[in-house]
Design a protein around this motif. Structure first.
Motif, PDB file in Angstrom:
ATOM      1  N   GLY A 135       0.789  -1.230   0.000  1.00 45.66           N
ATOM      2  CA  GLY A 135       0.000   0.000   0.000  1.00 45.66           C
ATOM      3  C   GLY A 135       0.815   1.269   0.000  1.00 45.66           C
ATOM      4  N   THR A 136       2.109   1.187  -0.184  1.00 48.98           N
ATOM      5  CA  THR A 136       2.957   2.381  -0.212  1.00 48.98           C
ATOM      6  C   THR A 136       2.516   3.300  -1.344  1.00 48.98           C
ATOM      7  OG1 THR A 136       4.826   1.077   0.617  1.00 48.98           O
ATOM      8  CG2 THR A 136       5.332   3.213  -0.381  1.00 48.98           C
ATOM      9  N   PRO A 137       2.115   4.537  -1.054  1.00 49.76           N
ATOM     10  CA  PRO A 137       1.572   5.418  -2.104  1.00 49.76           C
ATOM     11  C   PRO A 137       2.571   5.719  -3.219  1.00 49.76           C
ATOM     12  CG  PRO A 137       1.030   6.253   0.084  1.00 49.76           C
ATOM     13  CD  PRO A 137       2.025   5.144   0.279  1.00 49.76           C
ATOM     14  N   ASP A 138       3.834   5.947  -2.868  1.00 55.89           N
ATOM     15  CA  ASP A 138       4.840   6.270  -3.879  1.00 55.89           C
ATOM     16  C   ASP A 138       5.297   4.982  -4.565  1.00 55.89           C
ATOM     17  OD1 ASP A 138       7.794   6.616  -4.753  1.00 55.89           O
ATOM     18  OD2 ASP A 138       7.094   8.670  -4.506  1.00 55.89           O
ATOM     19  N   GLU A 139       5.076   4.885  -5.868  1.00 57.02           N
ATOM     20  CA  GLU A 139       5.364   3.648  -6.592  1.00 57.02           C
ATOM     21  C   GLU A 139       6.837   3.280  -6.534  1.00 57.02           C
ATOM     22  OE1 GLU A 139       4.901   1.738 -11.103  1.00 57.02           O
ATOM     23  OE2 GLU A 139       4.092   3.736 -10.642  1.00 57.02           O
ATOM     24  N   ARG A 140       7.709   4.264  -6.691  1.00 57.22           N
ATOM     25  CA  ARG A 140       9.149   3.979  -6.669  1.00 57.22           C
ATOM     26  C   ARG A 140       9.584   3.493  -5.286  1.00 57.22           C
ATOM     27  NH1 ARG A 140      13.495   1.980  -9.172  1.00 57.22           N
ATOM     28  NH2 ARG A 140      15.434   3.047  -8.561  1.00 57.22           N
ATOM     29  N   LEU A 141       9.093   4.142  -4.232  1.00 56.15           N
ATOM     30  CA  LEU A 141       9.421   3.709  -2.876  1.00 56.15           C
ATOM     31  C   LEU A 141       8.921   2.292  -2.629  1.00 56.15           C
ATOM     32  CD1 LEU A 141      10.583   4.268  -0.075  1.00 56.15           C
ATOM     33  CD2 LEU A 141       8.385   5.342   0.530  1.00 56.15           C
ATOM     34  N   ARG A 142       7.708   1.987  -3.123  1.00 58.76           N
ATOM     35  CA  ARG A 142       7.182   0.625  -2.975  1.00 58.76           C
ATOM     36  C   ARG A 142       8.105  -0.400  -3.642  1.00 58.76           C
ATOM     37  NH1 ARG A 142       2.567   1.584  -4.867  1.00 58.76           N
ATOM     38  NH2 ARG A 142       2.737   0.790  -6.992  1.00 58.76           N
ATOM     39  N   THR A 143       8.560  -0.087  -4.850  1.00 63.17           N
ATOM     40  CA  THR A 143       9.478  -0.989  -5.559  1.00 63.17           C
ATOM     41  C   THR A 143      10.770  -1.183  -4.780  1.00 63.17           C
ATOM     42  OG1 THR A 143       8.589  -0.358  -7.717  1.00 63.17           O
ATOM     43  CG2 THR A 143      10.802  -1.298  -7.692  1.00 63.17           C
ATOM     44  N   LEU A 144      11.322  -0.095  -4.286  1.00 65.94           N
ATOM     45  CA  LEU A 144      12.594  -0.163  -3.545  1.00 65.94           C
ATOM     46  C   LEU A 144      12.457  -1.012  -2.286  1.00 65.94           C
ATOM     47  CD1 LEU A 144      13.793   3.550  -3.845  1.00 65.94           C
ATOM     48  CD2 LEU A 144      14.743   1.575  -5.036  1.00 65.94           C
ATOM     49  N   MET A 145      11.406  -0.759  -1.516  1.00 67.18           N
ATOM     50  CA  MET A 145      11.251  -1.473  -0.244  1.00 67.18           C
ATOM     51  C   MET A 145      10.970  -2.959  -0.458  1.00 67.18           C
ATOM     52  SD  MET A 145      11.995   0.738   1.935  1.00 67.18           S
ATOM     53  CE  MET A 145      11.718  -0.388   3.308  1.00 67.18           C
ATOM     54  N   GLN A 146      10.135  -3.297  -1.423  1.00 69.38           N
ATOM     55  CA  GLN A 146       9.838  -4.700  -1.649  1.00 69.38           C
ATOM     56  C   GLN A 146      11.041  -5.452  -2.193  1.00 69.38           C
ATOM     57  OE1 GLN A 146       6.226  -4.410  -4.085  1.00 69.38           O
ATOM     58  NE2 GLN A 146       4.975  -4.831  -2.277  1.00 69.38           N
ATOM     59  N   SER A 147      11.806  -4.800  -3.062  1.00 70.62           N
ATOM     60  CA  SER A 147      13.025  -5.438  -3.585  1.00 70.62           C
ATOM     61  C   SER A 147      14.064  -5.602  -2.480  1.00 70.62           C
ATOM     62  CB  SER A 147      13.589  -4.617  -4.739  1.00 70.62           C
ATOM     63  OG  SER A 147      14.735  -5.235  -5.276  1.00 70.62           O
ATOM     64  N   LEU A 148      14.185  -4.585  -1.626  1.00 70.74           N
ATOM     65  CA  LEU A 148      15.123  -4.669  -0.511  1.00 70.74           C
ATOM     66  C   LEU A 148      14.793  -5.860   0.381  1.00 70.74           C
ATOM     67  CD1 LEU A 148      17.388  -3.450   1.268  1.00 70.74           C
ATOM     68  CD2 LEU A 148      15.614  -2.077   2.390  1.00 70.74           C
ATOM     69  N   VAL A 149      13.526  -6.031   0.714  1.00 71.83           N
ATOM     70  CA  VAL A 149      13.125  -7.150   1.569  1.00 71.83           C
ATOM     71  C   VAL A 149      13.462  -8.482   0.904  1.00 71.83           C
ATOM     72  CG1 VAL A 149      11.140  -8.361   2.553  1.00 71.83           C
ATOM     73  CG2 VAL A 149      11.338  -5.878   2.797  1.00 71.83           C
ATOM     74  N   ARG A 150      13.119  -8.634  -0.370  1.00 76.38           N
ATOM     75  CA  ARG A 150      13.386  -9.899  -1.057  1.00 76.38           C
ATOM     76  C   ARG A 150      14.881 -10.228  -1.070  1.00 76.38           C
ATOM     77  NH1 ARG A 150       9.468  -7.767  -4.914  1.00 76.38           N
ATOM     78  NH2 ARG A 150       7.470  -8.873  -4.642  1.00 76.38           N
ATOM     79  N   HIS A 151      15.714  -9.226  -1.391  1.00 74.26           N
ATOM     80  CA  HIS A 151      17.151  -9.479  -1.487  1.00 74.26           C
ATOM     81  C   HIS A 151      17.782  -9.715  -0.115  1.00 74.26           C
ATOM     82  CE1 HIS A 151      17.965  -8.906  -5.785  1.00 74.26           C
ATOM     83  NE2 HIS A 151      16.948  -8.047  -5.763  1.00 74.26           N
ATOM     84  N   MET A 152      17.350  -8.956   0.888  1.00 74.83           N
ATOM     85  CA  MET A 152      17.896  -9.166   2.229  1.00 74.83           C
ATOM     86  C   MET A 152      17.504 -10.529   2.778  1.00 74.83           C
ATOM     87  SD  MET A 152      17.869  -5.595   4.340  1.00 74.83           S
ATOM     88  CE  MET A 152      18.753  -6.412   5.647  1.00 74.83           C
ATOM     89  N   HIS A 153      16.270 -10.923   2.581  1.00 74.50           N
ATOM     90  CA  HIS A 153      15.832 -12.239   3.054  1.00 74.50           C
ATOM     91  C   HIS A 153      16.569 -13.346   2.307  1.00 74.50           C
ATOM     92  CE1 HIS A 153      11.951 -11.373   5.461  1.00 74.50           C
ATOM     93  NE2 HIS A 153      12.675 -10.262   5.408  1.00 74.50           N
TER      94      HIS A 153
END
Length: 290
Positions: free
Chosen positions: A22-40
């Motif tokens: 639900g992150t309103p900013d599309e770019r921020l949403r992409t960054l955060m979801q990618s960060l989680v996937r790569h860190m995990h």
């Protein structure tokens, strides 16, 4: 590991990824979801112990404690020594336009340094006298008048002013402007190889991994001209022994120069006020249109 355990771990990752949906900013949403996937994925690959994970947290905490607003930025140093700074630089300058190659910004830039006259000496500490000069041009060969060259380098002790409190304010720093023909000239000293700071977490990381902290001799430039992209780069001494093993991976062959010897009676000595032998380096910068 059981299949149930693997499925539970993957489910956790997907749950965290979904929490950012639900992150309103599309770019921020992409960054955060990618960060989680790569860190995990990293954690699943290396399977750190809880003690190792806490060591990593302490390392990052210590890195933050070594940062300040003016001189020291340990997180930039960490990014540099992991090659991340140069990777970000490469991704953001992929187009082959003929412009001068970029390289890392580094952690020791200081804003608001003095304006310098054409050919003015920026060295208030001893060293081998040198003249660095050339032109600033657009990619079509047009001279760029009134371009601003922000310049900084270390003293002979391998430290920058600001980092070294014994150096005079503004030592080996300054802002130069090109003339009507796009020419610039800087009187200075020949740069020297120097180690990046090793008194913090980054230094401990280098020691633990058997890496040296040395950077090859260079002069920093940040160049601005109206209608053109800002250029952040270095000019390296071609004879330096660390060109092939720069601790921050910042060397590019196109950025190397020769510091040729000039006698005291050289025409340039008379023009720029050298009263003895000196070294001369010439380099033309080419800026991309914005």
């Amino acid at each position: 590991m059981s299949t149930d355990s693997k499925e539970a771990e993957q489910a956790l990752t997907e749950q965290v990824v979904a929490s950012f949906a639900g992150t309103p900013d599309e770019r921020l949403r992409t960054l955060m979801q990618s960060l989680v996937r790569h860190m995990h994925a990293f954690v699943r690959e290396v399977e750190p112990t809880e003690a190792e994970w806490m060591s990593a947290i302490r390392f990052l905490t210590d890195t933050g404690k070594m940062c300040d607003d003016l001189v020291r930025q340990e997180f930039i140093l960490l990014s540099d020594t992991l090659g991340v700074s140069m990777l970000v630089d490469a991704i953001n300058h992929r187009l082959a336009t003929g412009a001068t190659d970029t390289t890392v910004f580094g952690p020791f830039y200081i804003r608001g340094m003095p304006e310098r006259a054409y050919g003015e000496n920026i060295a208030f500490t001893p060293g081998t006298p040198a003249l660095v000069h050339g032109r600033v041009l657009s990619t079509d060969g047009e001279p760029l008048a009134n371009a601003v060259l922000d310049v900084w380098q270390t003293a002979e002790n391998g430290m920058y002013s600001g980092q070294d409190t014994e150096q005079p304010h503004g030592n080996l720093r300054g802002r130069f402007r090109t003339d009507a023909e796009g020419r610039y000239a800087i009187s200075t000293i020949v740069p020297v190889s120097y180690p990046i700071p090793t008194d913090g977490p980054v230094g401990r990381m280098l020691e633990a991994t058997g890496r040296h902290p040395w950077r090859p001799a260079h002069l920093h430039f940040m160049i601005d001209a109206p209608g053109h992209r800002t250029l952040v780069t270095h000019v390296f001494d071609r004879e330096d022994p660390y060109l092939g093993s720069d601790a921050v991976f910042g060397v590019k062959p196109s950025l190397m120069v020769d510091y040729r010897e000039c006698p005291a009676d050289h025409e340039l000595a008379r023009r720029f006020g050298f009263d003895g032998p000196f070294r001369e380096a010439r380099y033309d910068f080419i800026l991309d249109r914005s």
